[in-house]
Design a protein around this motif. Structure first.
Motif, PDB file in Angstrom:
ATOM      1  N   ALA A 106      32.768  37.627  42.806  1.00 41.53           N
ATOM      2  CA  ALA A 106      33.355  37.063  41.588  1.00 41.53           C
ATOM      3  C   ALA A 106      32.876  37.888  40.400  1.00 41.53           C
ATOM      4  O   ALA A 106      31.749  38.387  40.387  1.00 41.53           O
ATOM      5  CB  ALA A 106      32.925  35.612  41.436  1.00 41.53           C
ATOM      6  N   PHE A 107      33.743  38.042  39.395  1.00 42.78           N
ATOM      7  CA  PHE A 107      33.341  38.763  38.195  1.00 42.78           C
ATOM      8  C   PHE A 107      34.016  38.169  36.973  1.00 42.78           C
ATOM      9  O   PHE A 107      35.043  37.495  37.062  1.00 42.78           O
ATOM     10  CB  PHE A 107      33.642  40.272  38.308  1.00 42.78           C
ATOM     11  N   VAL A 108      33.395  38.442  35.831  1.00 40.83           N
ATOM     12  CA  VAL A 108      33.950  38.036  34.546  1.00 40.83           C
ATOM     13  C   VAL A 108      33.789  39.225  33.602  1.00 40.83           C
ATOM     14  O   VAL A 108      32.844  40.005  33.726  1.00 40.83           O
ATOM     15  CB  VAL A 108      33.246  36.766  34.013  1.00 40.83           C
ATOM     16  N   ILE A 109      34.745  39.373  32.685  1.00 44.44           N
ATOM     17  CA  ILE A 109      34.718  40.439  31.686  1.00 44.44           C
ATOM     18  C   ILE A 109      34.418  39.786  30.338  1.00 44.44           C
ATOM     19  O   ILE A 109      35.192  38.944  29.879  1.00 44.44           O
ATOM     20  CB  ILE A 109      36.077  41.167  31.618  1.00 44.44           C
ATOM     21  N   LEU A 110      33.290  40.150  29.717  1.00 49.66           N
ATOM     22  CA  LEU A 110      32.925  39.638  28.396  1.00 49.66           C
ATOM     23  C   LEU A 110      33.150  40.772  27.398  1.00 49.66           C
ATOM     24  O   LEU A 110      32.430  41.765  27.414  1.00 49.66           O
ATOM     25  CB  LEU A 110      31.463  39.195  28.353  1.00 49.66           C
ATOM     26  N   ASP A 111      34.151  40.625  26.547  1.00 46.67           N
ATOM     27  CA  ASP A 111      34.543  41.720  25.668  1.00 46.67           C
ATOM     28  C   ASP A 111      35.277  41.174  24.454  1.00 46.67           C
ATOM     29  O   ASP A 111      35.841  40.080  24.504  1.00 46.67           O
ATOM     30  CB  ASP A 111      35.458  42.681  26.437  1.00 46.67           C
ATOM     31  N   ASP A 112      35.291  41.953  23.370  1.00 46.96           N
ATOM     32  CA  ASP A 112      36.044  41.570  22.171  1.00 46.96           C
ATOM     33  C   ASP A 112      37.290  42.440  21.986  1.00 46.96           C
ATOM     34  O   ASP A 112      38.003  42.284  21.002  1.00 46.96           O
ATOM     35  CB  ASP A 112      35.161  41.657  20.925  1.00 46.96           C
ATOM     36  N   ASP A 113      37.554  43.340  22.918  1.00 44.29           N
ATOM     37  CA  ASP A 113      38.678  44.281  22.817  1.00 44.29           C
ATOM     38  C   ASP A 113      39.993  43.562  23.122  1.00 44.29           C
ATOM     39  O   ASP A 113      40.282  43.231  24.267  1.00 44.29           O
ATOM     40  CB  ASP A 113      38.460  45.446  23.777  1.00 44.29           C
ATOM     41  N   HIS A 125      42.776  37.203  34.163  1.00 44.00           N
ATOM     42  CA  HIS A 125      42.221  35.849  34.250  1.00 44.00           C
ATOM     43  C   HIS A 125      40.692  35.858  34.374  1.00 44.00           C
ATOM     44  O   HIS A 125      40.045  34.822  34.250  1.00 44.00           O
ATOM     45  CB  HIS A 125      42.900  35.025  35.362  1.00 44.00           C
ATOM     46  N   HIS A 126      40.102  37.045  34.530  1.00 45.03           N
ATOM     47  CA  HIS A 126      38.639  37.183  34.549  1.00 45.03           C
ATOM     48  C   HIS A 126      38.071  37.426  33.148  1.00 45.03           C
ATOM     49  O   HIS A 126      36.864  37.481  32.973  1.00 45.03           O
ATOM     50  CB  HIS A 126      38.226  38.361  35.442  1.00 45.03           C
ATOM     51  N   GLU A 142      30.264  28.804  28.763  1.00 45.95           N
ATOM     52  CA  GLU A 142      30.813  27.775  29.667  1.00 45.95           C
ATOM     53  C   GLU A 142      32.068  28.272  30.358  1.00 45.95           C
ATOM     54  O   GLU A 142      32.251  28.069  31.561  1.00 45.95           O
ATOM     55  CB  GLU A 142      31.145  26.504  28.879  1.00 45.95           C
ATOM     56  N   GLU A 143      32.937  28.921  29.597  1.00 43.04           N
ATOM     57  CA  GLU A 143      34.172  29.467  30.165  1.00 43.04           C
ATOM     58  C   GLU A 143      33.854  30.538  31.214  1.00 43.04           C
ATOM     59  O   GLU A 143      34.456  30.552  32.294  1.00 43.04           O
ATOM     60  CB  GLU A 143      35.026  30.060  29.040  1.00 43.04           C
ATOM     61  N   ALA A 144      32.898  31.407  30.918  1.00 37.22           N
ATOM     62  CA  ALA A 144      32.515  32.457  31.856  1.00 37.22           C
ATOM     63  C   ALA A 144      31.931  31.860  33.137  1.00 37.22           C
ATOM     64  O   ALA A 144      32.270  32.288  34.247  1.00 37.22           O
ATOM     65  CB  ALA A 144      31.511  33.409  31.202  1.00 37.22           C
ATOM     66  N   ILE A 145      31.074  30.865  32.998  1.00 36.85           N
ATOM     67  CA  ILE A 145      30.471  30.213  34.163  1.00 36.85           C
ATOM     68  C   ILE A 145      31.552  29.564  35.015  1.00 36.85           C
ATOM     69  O   ILE A 145      31.547  29.673  36.240  1.00 36.85           O
ATOM     70  CB  ILE A 145      29.404  29.184  33.721  1.00 36.85           C
ATOM     71  N   ASP A 151      35.827  31.537  40.958  1.00 36.94           N
ATOM     72  CA  ASP A 151      36.106  32.719  41.760  1.00 36.94           C
ATOM     73  C   ASP A 151      35.221  32.775  42.995  1.00 36.94           C
ATOM     74  O   ASP A 151      35.663  33.196  44.064  1.00 36.94           O
ATOM     75  CB  ASP A 151      35.890  33.996  40.936  1.00 36.94           C
ATOM     76  N   ALA A 152      33.961  32.382  42.851  1.00 34.39           N
ATOM     77  CA  ALA A 152      33.050  32.397  43.995  1.00 34.39           C
ATOM     78  C   ALA A 152      33.526  31.447  45.084  1.00 34.39           C
ATOM     79  O   ALA A 152      33.383  31.742  46.274  1.00 34.39           O
ATOM     80  CB  ALA A 152      31.637  32.045  43.547  1.00 34.39           C
ATOM     81  N   LEU A 153      34.106  30.331  44.691  1.00 33.77           N
ATOM     82  CA  LEU A 153      34.597  29.363  45.667  1.00 33.77           C
ATOM     83  C   LEU A 153      35.849  29.861  46.384  1.00 33.77           C
ATOM     84  O   LEU A 153      36.093  29.505  47.525  1.00 33.77           O
ATOM     85  CB  LEU A 153      34.897  28.024  44.976  1.00 33.77           C
ATOM     86  N   THR A 154      36.640  30.707  45.689  1.00 33.92           N
ATOM     87  CA  THR A 154      37.892  31.173  46.292  1.00 33.92           C
ATOM     88  C   THR A 154      37.730  32.481  47.047  1.00 33.92           C
ATOM     89  O   THR A 154      38.659  32.930  47.690  1.00 33.92           O
ATOM     90  CB  THR A 154      38.982  31.342  45.216  1.00 33.92           C
TER      91      THR A 154
END
Length: 155
Positions: A106-113, A125-126, A142-145, A151-154
């Motif tokens: 699972a991954f998440v993208i934290l960005d302001d771009d 959707h990440h 919270e949204e990232a978690i 994603d980890a569950l799927t």
């Protein structure tokens, strides 16, 4: 779990009226709120960091670890996206990373771009998009978690 992390506009909010404070390691201080939010994501998910920031090639991994430690973020290892030597956009760098790796994690993208809004839906959707003037907040954490744990569950 992975966090694809930008720095400017995420950990270091940008303000046109004030220069950022630089610490002794030569890098800007991170916002207190952003540090707490990132710590929360890491503590609740165990996610590792992959730097996507344009600063990623300025320092080696040990220096990046020191930069994060100096800002009270304790992580074992930081990776970086490959160098943008061909001057790819952040979006294209992320697409290259995504299509060249096995994504069983699972991954998440934290960005302001805001150009990342043009990512294909299966990757977009990440994305957790920050306001460049506010940076990472507890609500965005919270949204990232939620994205990481879903994603980890799927997977």
């Amino acid at each position: 779990m992975l966090i694809l992390l930008d720095i400017d506009g995420v950990m270091v909010p940008g303000t046109s009226w004030r220069q950022p404070e630089f610490l002794s390691d030569g890098f800007p201080a991170f916002s207190f709120k952003a540090v707490k939010a990132l710590e929360r994501i890491i503590n609740e998910t165990g996610a590792r960091i992959i730097l996507t920031t344009s600063h990623k090639t300025k320092y080696d991994s040990s220096h990046w670890n020191e930069i994060f430690r100096n800002r009270d973020i304790h992580i074992n290892h930081i990776d970086r996206l490959p160098s943008d030597s061909s001057k790819l956009s952040r979006k294209d760098e992320i697409l290259n990373w995504y299509y060249s790796n096995n994504h069983s994690e699972a991954f998440v993208i934290l960005d302001d771009d805001k150009y990342l809004n043009d990512l294909p839906e299966d990757i977009k959707h990440h994305l957790v998009l920050t306001s460049s003037s506010l940076g990472l907040t507890d609500e965005l954490a919270e949204e990232a978690i939620a994205k990481l744990t879903h994603d980890a569950l799927t997977h």
